[in-house]
Design a protein around this motif. Structure first.
Motif, short mmCIF file in Angstrom:
data_model
loop_
_atom_site.label_atom_id
_atom_site.label_comp_id
_atom_site.label_asym_id
_atom_site.label_seq_id
_atom_site.Cartn_x
_atom_site.Cartn_y
_atom_site.Cartn_z
N LEU A 73 -3.72 42.90 23.83
CA LEU A 73 -3.60 41.96 24.94
C LEU A 73 -4.98 41.72 25.56
O LEU A 73 -5.87 42.56 25.45
CB LEU A 73 -2.66 42.52 26.00
CG LEU A 73 -1.22 42.77 25.56
CD1 LEU A 73 -0.46 43.55 26.62
CD2 LEU A 73 -0.52 41.46 25.26
N PRO A 74 -5.18 40.60 26.25
CA PRO A 74 -6.46 40.37 26.93
C PRO A 74 -6.71 41.43 28.01
O PRO A 74 -5.78 42.06 28.51
CB PRO A 74 -6.28 38.99 27.56
CG PRO A 74 -5.18 38.35 26.80
CD PRO A 74 -4.29 39.45 26.33
N HIS A 75 -7.96 41.63 28.38
CA HIS A 75 -8.35 42.67 29.33
C HIS A 75 -7.65 42.58 30.70
O HIS A 75 -7.34 43.62 31.28
CB HIS A 75 -9.87 42.67 29.52
CG HIS A 75 -10.35 43.74 30.45
ND1 HIS A 75 -10.32 45.07 30.11
CD2 HIS A 75 -10.84 43.67 31.70
CE1 HIS A 75 -10.78 45.78 31.12
NE2 HIS A 75 -11.11 44.95 32.10
N PRO A 76 -7.38 41.38 31.24
CA PRO A 76 -6.69 41.34 32.54
C PRO A 76 -5.33 42.05 32.55
O PRO A 76 -4.87 42.49 33.59
CB PRO A 76 -6.54 39.84 32.82
CG PRO A 76 -7.68 39.22 32.10
CD PRO A 76 -7.86 40.04 30.85
N PHE A 77 -4.70 42.20 31.38
CA PHE A 77 -3.43 42.93 31.33
C PHE A 77 -3.64 44.40 31.68
O PHE A 77 -2.75 45.05 32.23
CB PHE A 77 -2.79 42.82 29.94
CG PHE A 77 -1.99 41.56 29.76
CD1 PHE A 77 -0.65 41.55 30.06
CD2 PHE A 77 -2.59 40.41 29.28
CE1 PHE A 77 0.10 40.39 29.90
CE2 PHE A 77 -1.86 39.26 29.11
CZ PHE A 77 -0.51 39.24 29.42
N LYS A 78 -4.81 44.95 31.35
CA LYS A 78 -5.09 46.34 31.68
C LYS A 78 -5.14 46.51 33.20
O LYS A 78 -4.59 47.47 33.75
CB LYS A 78 -6.42 46.77 31.05
CG LYS A 78 -6.75 48.22 31.28
CD LYS A 78 -7.99 48.62 30.52
CE LYS A 78 -8.26 50.09 30.66
NZ LYS A 78 -9.35 50.54 29.83
N ILE A 79 -5.80 45.59 33.87
CA ILE A 79 -5.89 45.64 35.33
C ILE A 79 -4.50 45.46 35.95
O ILE A 79 -4.11 46.20 36.87
CB ILE A 79 -6.88 44.58 35.84
CG1 ILE A 79 -8.28 44.89 35.30
CG2 ILE A 79 -6.87 44.50 37.36
CD1 ILE A 79 -9.26 43.77 35.43
N THR A 80 -3.72 44.53 35.42
CA THR A 80 -2.35 44.32 35.89
C THR A 80 -1.52 45.58 35.69
O THR A 80 -0.76 45.98 36.57
CB THR A 80 -1.70 43.14 35.15
OG1 THR A 80 -2.52 41.98 35.31
CG2 THR A 80 -0.30 42.87 35.64
N GLY A 81 -1.67 46.22 34.54
CA GLY A 81 -0.94 47.45 34.26
C GLY A 81 -1.32 48.58 35.20
O GLY A 81 -0.47 49.35 35.65
N GLN A 82 -2.60 48.68 35.54
CA GLN A 82 -3.04 49.72 36.47
C GLN A 82 -2.47 49.49 37.87
O GLN A 82 -2.05 50.42 38.55
CB GLN A 82 -4.56 49.79 36.51
CG GLN A 82 -5.15 50.33 35.22
CD GLN A 82 -6.66 50.16 35.14
OE1 GLN A 82 -7.24 49.33 35.82
NE2 GLN A 82 -7.29 50.95 34.27
#
Length: 169
Positions: free
Chosen positions: A22-31
């Motif tokens: 997934l694109p990197h913003p998904f990591k921030i959303t997940g956090q």
């Protein structure tokens, strides 16, 4: 020379793993979602542990349904957060990061396998509670695997970045 088949799903997955992330913003959303889940769990623990004088919580049918719905939403949110954080790209996703991701996954899988086997052997030998423990581990083991994977991957990535700062030209 052997002719290559036109349909090679494993070869295409292996060579293009970066395309599956997934694109990197998904990591921030997940956090952010993971933080919200942890806050909601703390709130649930505080609210359900505030007992009346007789020591029992009495919920009517509507209250029980709301509590069950809340727990289901929290469970889904937790697994979505885990998925978003684990399956998203880093800001810089190159071949070295991909190799690091694979090595980390391999290490954690072996570690979990050893811990799982040792724990089950110990529980089988020393306790009579084996059937009760196995009922709950189907929901708990994936979370443990993810925590170990994510912690180890981030540790390796930070170490690699720290080492690379010394080689700047």
């Amino acid at each position: 020379m052997r002719k290559r088949n036109s349909f090679d799903p494993f070869g295409s997955i292996k060579t293009s793993l970066k395309n599956w992330l997934l694109p990197h913003p998904f990591k921030i959303t997940g956090q952010i979602l993971l933080f919200a889940v942890l806050v909601a769990l703390v709130i649930q623990i505080v609210v359900t542990n505030v007992l009346p004088d007789d020591g029992y919580i009495s919920l009517d049918m509507e209250g029980m349904q709301q509590l069950m719905l809340f727990r289901r939403v929290i469970s889904v949110a937790l697994y979505l957060a885990v998925f978003f954080i684990t399956c998203s790209r880093e800001k810089v996703e190159d071949e070295m990061t991909s190799q690091l991701r694979g090595e980390t996954l391999k290490e954690i899988c072996y570690l979990v396998m050893v811990v799982y086997i040792v724990a089950h052997i110990a529980l089988t030998i020393f306790t009579d509670n084996m059937p009760y423990i196995t009922r709950d581990e189907s929901s708990f083991v994936p979370f443990i695997i993810w925590v170990l994977y994510y912690g180890r991957f981030e540790h390796k990535l930070k170490t690699l970045r720290r080492q690379s700062r010394g080689f700047n030209l």
